[in-house]
Design a protein around this motif. Sequence first.
Motif, PDB file in Angstrom:
ATOM      1  N   ILE A 137       0.846  -1.199   0.000  1.00 51.06           N
ATOM      2  CA  ILE A 137       0.000   0.000   0.000  1.00 51.06           C
ATOM      3  C   ILE A 137       0.879   1.246   0.000  1.00 51.06           C
ATOM      4  O   ILE A 137       0.630   2.198  -0.738  1.00 51.06           O
ATOM      5  CB  ILE A 137      -0.952  -0.007   1.217  1.00 51.06           C
ATOM      6  N   VAL A 138       1.925   1.241   0.811  1.00 54.39           N
ATOM      7  CA  VAL A 138       2.848   2.382   0.851  1.00 54.39           C
ATOM      8  C   VAL A 138       3.503   2.565  -0.514  1.00 54.39           C
ATOM      9  O   VAL A 138       3.568   3.683  -1.042  1.00 54.39           O
ATOM     10  CB  VAL A 138       3.908   2.189   1.964  1.00 54.39           C
ATOM     11  N   ARG A 139       3.994   1.467  -1.106  1.00 54.37           N
ATOM     12  CA  ARG A 139       4.697   1.553  -2.396  1.00 54.37           C
ATOM     13  C   ARG A 139       3.804   2.044  -3.526  1.00 54.37           C
ATOM     14  O   ARG A 139       4.266   2.760  -4.407  1.00 54.37           O
ATOM     15  CB  ARG A 139       5.299   0.192  -2.772  1.00 54.37           C
ATOM     16  N   ARG A 140       2.532   1.656  -3.520  1.00 52.82           N
ATOM     17  CA  ARG A 140       1.686   2.066  -4.647  1.00 52.82           C
ATOM     18  C   ARG A 140       1.344   3.552  -4.594  1.00 52.82           C
ATOM     19  O   ARG A 140       0.980   4.134  -5.606  1.00 52.82           O
ATOM     20  CB  ARG A 140       0.437   1.201  -4.765  1.00 52.82           C
ATOM     21  N   GLY A 141       1.454   4.164  -3.432  1.00 58.16           N
ATOM     22  CA  GLY A 141       1.314   5.613  -3.335  1.00 58.16           C
ATOM     23  C   GLY A 141      -0.031   6.172  -3.762  1.00 58.16           C
ATOM     24  O   GLY A 141      -0.104   7.310  -4.229  1.00 58.16           O
ATOM     25  N   ASN A 142      -1.102   5.415  -3.586  1.00 57.84           N
ATOM     26  CA  ASN A 142      -2.431   5.882  -3.965  1.00 57.84           C
ATOM     27  C   ASN A 142      -2.963   6.815  -2.880  1.00 57.84           C
ATOM     28  O   ASN A 142      -3.046   6.432  -1.714  1.00 57.84           O
ATOM     29  CB  ASN A 142      -3.359   4.670  -4.133  1.00 57.84           C
ATOM     30  N   PRO A 143      -3.336   8.052  -3.235  1.00 62.22           N
ATOM     31  CA  PRO A 143      -3.849   8.991  -2.219  1.00 62.22           C
ATOM     32  C   PRO A 143      -5.065   8.462  -1.469  1.00 62.22           C
ATOM     33  O   PRO A 143      -5.325   8.857  -0.337  1.00 62.22           O
ATOM     34  CB  PRO A 143      -4.215  10.243  -3.024  1.00 62.22           C
ATOM     35  N   ASN A 144      -5.809   7.543  -2.090  1.00 60.63           N
ATOM     36  CA  ASN A 144      -6.991   6.985  -1.429  1.00 60.63           C
ATOM     37  C   ASN A 144      -6.640   6.125  -0.218  1.00 60.63           C
ATOM     38  O   ASN A 144      -7.517   5.799   0.576  1.00 60.63           O
ATOM     39  CB  ASN A 144      -7.819   6.151  -2.409  1.00 60.63           C
ATOM     40  N   ASP A 145      -5.373   5.758  -0.103  1.00 57.50           N
ATOM     41  CA  ASP A 145      -4.939   4.945   1.035  1.00 57.50           C
ATOM     42  C   ASP A 145      -4.469   5.790   2.216  1.00 57.50           C
ATOM     43  O   ASP A 145      -4.132   5.252   3.263  1.00 57.50           O
ATOM     44  CB  ASP A 145      -3.785   4.016   0.621  1.00 57.50           C
ATOM     45  N   ALA A 146      -4.450   7.110   2.061  1.00 57.46           N
ATOM     46  CA  ALA A 146      -3.873   7.978   3.098  1.00 57.46           C
ATOM     47  C   ALA A 146      -4.570   7.811   4.442  1.00 57.46           C
ATOM     48  O   ALA A 146      -3.898   7.696   5.479  1.00 57.46           O
ATOM     49  CB  ALA A 146      -3.920   9.436   2.648  1.00 57.46           C
ATOM     50  N   TYR A 147      -5.896   7.790   4.451  1.00 57.09           N
ATOM     51  CA  TYR A 147      -6.608   7.659   5.726  1.00 57.09           C
ATOM     52  C   TYR A 147      -6.287   6.313   6.366  1.00 57.09           C
ATOM     53  O   TYR A 147      -6.011   6.226   7.559  1.00 57.09           O
ATOM     54  CB  TYR A 147      -8.117   7.803   5.529  1.00 57.09           C
ATOM     55  N   LYS A 148      -6.308   5.273   5.562  1.00 61.22           N
ATOM     56  CA  LYS A 148      -6.032   3.928   6.078  1.00 61.22           C
ATOM     57  C   LYS A 148      -4.631   3.868   6.694  1.00 61.22           C
ATOM     58  O   LYS A 148      -4.452   3.328   7.787  1.00 61.22           O
ATOM     59  CB  LYS A 148      -6.163   2.934   4.928  1.00 61.22           C
ATOM     60  N   LEU A 149      -3.643   4.429   6.002  1.00 60.00           N
ATOM     61  CA  LEU A 149      -2.273   4.394   6.513  1.00 60.00           C
ATOM     62  C   LEU A 149      -2.119   5.243   7.768  1.00 60.00           C
ATOM     63  O   LEU A 149      -1.419   4.850   8.708  1.00 60.00           O
ATOM     64  CB  LEU A 149      -1.296   4.858   5.427  1.00 60.00           C
ATOM     65  N   ALA A 150      -2.783   6.382   7.805  1.00 60.20           N
ATOM     66  CA  ALA A 150      -2.691   7.258   8.977  1.00 60.20           C
ATOM     67  C   ALA A 150      -3.386   6.660  10.194  1.00 60.20           C
ATOM     68  O   ALA A 150      -3.069   7.024  11.330  1.00 60.20           O
ATOM     69  CB  ALA A 150      -3.280   8.625   8.655  1.00 60.20           C
ATOM     70  N   HIS A 151      -4.318   5.756   9.952  1.00 60.87           N
ATOM     71  CA  HIS A 151      -5.087   5.133  11.035  1.00 60.87           C
ATOM     72  C   HIS A 151      -4.934   3.605  10.976  1.00 60.87           C
ATOM     73  O   HIS A 151      -5.889   2.871  11.186  1.00 60.87           O
ATOM     74  CB  HIS A 151      -6.562   5.530  10.922  1.00 60.87           C
ATOM     75  N   TRP A 152      -3.718   3.155  10.691  1.00 63.06           N
ATOM     76  CA  TRP A 152      -3.484   1.729  10.468  1.00 63.06           C
ATOM     77  C   TRP A 152      -3.897   0.875  11.669  1.00 63.06           C
ATOM     78  O   TRP A 152      -4.467  -0.204  11.503  1.00 63.06           O
ATOM     79  CB  TRP A 152      -2.023   1.460  10.119  1.00 63.06           C
ATOM     80  N   ASP A 153      -3.637   1.329  12.868  1.00 61.68           N
ATOM     81  CA  ASP A 153      -3.996   0.529  14.040  1.00 61.68           C
ATOM     82  C   ASP A 153      -5.496   0.281  14.114  1.00 61.68           C
ATOM     83  O   ASP A 153      -5.934  -0.803  14.501  1.00 61.68           O
ATOM     84  CB  ASP A 153      -3.506   1.191  15.332  1.00 61.68           C
ATOM     85  N   ALA A 154      -6.295   1.262  13.716  1.00 61.27           N
ATOM     86  CA  ALA A 154      -7.748   1.064  13.699  1.00 61.27           C
ATOM     87  C   ALA A 154      -8.143   0.174  12.531  1.00 61.27           C
ATOM     88  O   ALA A 154      -8.981  -0.728  12.675  1.00 61.27           O
ATOM     89  CB  ALA A 154      -8.464   2.403  13.610  1.00 61.27           C
ATOM     90  N   TYR A 155      -7.534   0.406  11.353  1.00 59.36           N
ATOM     91  CA  TYR A 155      -7.860  -0.400  10.173  1.00 59.36           C
ATOM     92  C   TYR A 155      -7.534  -1.869  10.412  1.00 59.36           C
ATOM     93  O   TYR A 155      -8.327  -2.753  10.083  1.00 59.36           O
ATOM     94  CB  TYR A 155      -7.110   0.114   8.941  1.00 59.36           C
ATOM     95  N   ARG A 156      -6.384  -2.126  11.004  1.00 61.40           N
ATOM     96  CA  ARG A 156      -5.935  -3.516  11.148  1.00 61.40           C
ATOM     97  C   ARG A 156      -6.864  -4.336  12.035  1.00 61.40           C
ATOM     98  O   ARG A 156      -6.884  -5.562  11.937  1.00 61.40           O
ATOM     99  CB  ARG A 156      -4.493  -3.577  11.626  1.00 61.40           C
ATOM    100  N   THR A 157      -7.661  -3.698  12.881  1.00 55.20           N
ATOM    101  CA  THR A 157      -8.605  -4.451  13.712  1.00 55.20           C
ATOM    102  C   THR A 157      -9.718  -5.066  12.860  1.00 55.20           C
ATOM    103  O   THR A 157     -10.379  -6.000  13.307  1.00 55.20           O
ATOM    104  CB  THR A 157      -9.243  -3.573  14.814  1.00 55.20           C
TER     105      THR A 157
END
Length: 192
Positions: A137-157
């Motif tokens: 996800i980091v490598r693909r650099g899609n702006p749509n992933d920004a929220y997910k990456l910034a809140h990874w601990d919540a997403y991973r649940t």
Amino acid sequence: MPRLIFFCGHAGTGKTTLAHRLIGPLMQATGEPFCLLDKDTLYGRYSAAAMAAITGDPNDRDSPAYLENLRDPEYQGLLDTARENLALGISVLVVGPLSREVKAHQLHDPAWLKVPAGTVVHIVWVHLPENEAHDRIVRRGNPNDAYKLAHWDAYRTRRFMPAPAEYPELTYFDNLAPDDAGTQALLHALAA
């Protein structure tokens, strides 16, 4: 009998790439027409406009606001479009996480799916270890992933790995280092 093939799994697992790789060989192996319905392609621009209006962030695709307002209508529209193609005799590859639906065994339930009688349904669960999915996800650099990456601990649940004994309807595909033999085996299973 048309086929409905789902490519499901968490973000960054390579669902779209796998579907793209298999659609041509599936058409050749079965002699059937197929269409590909990717949730992000179908709804990406609409969701960007809607989230810009709702939260001010067009790239917000994982916040509570997105999940509460757009997630379910996107999936309903995705399935409506699949049903329309199936009714015309066109087989469909559907690409999207669909993790809630997988968890609830809904994609294997004809009454819930409401697809034409005789439709052959396959559900492919594409998986990767969490750290590899995160790195992709980091490598693909899609702006749509920004929220997910910034809140990874919540997403991973919300990430889960369906156990084969509990989800016998799934075909599992380990996308960490897919080889030609594994991809061919998947192709044969889906074309059977």
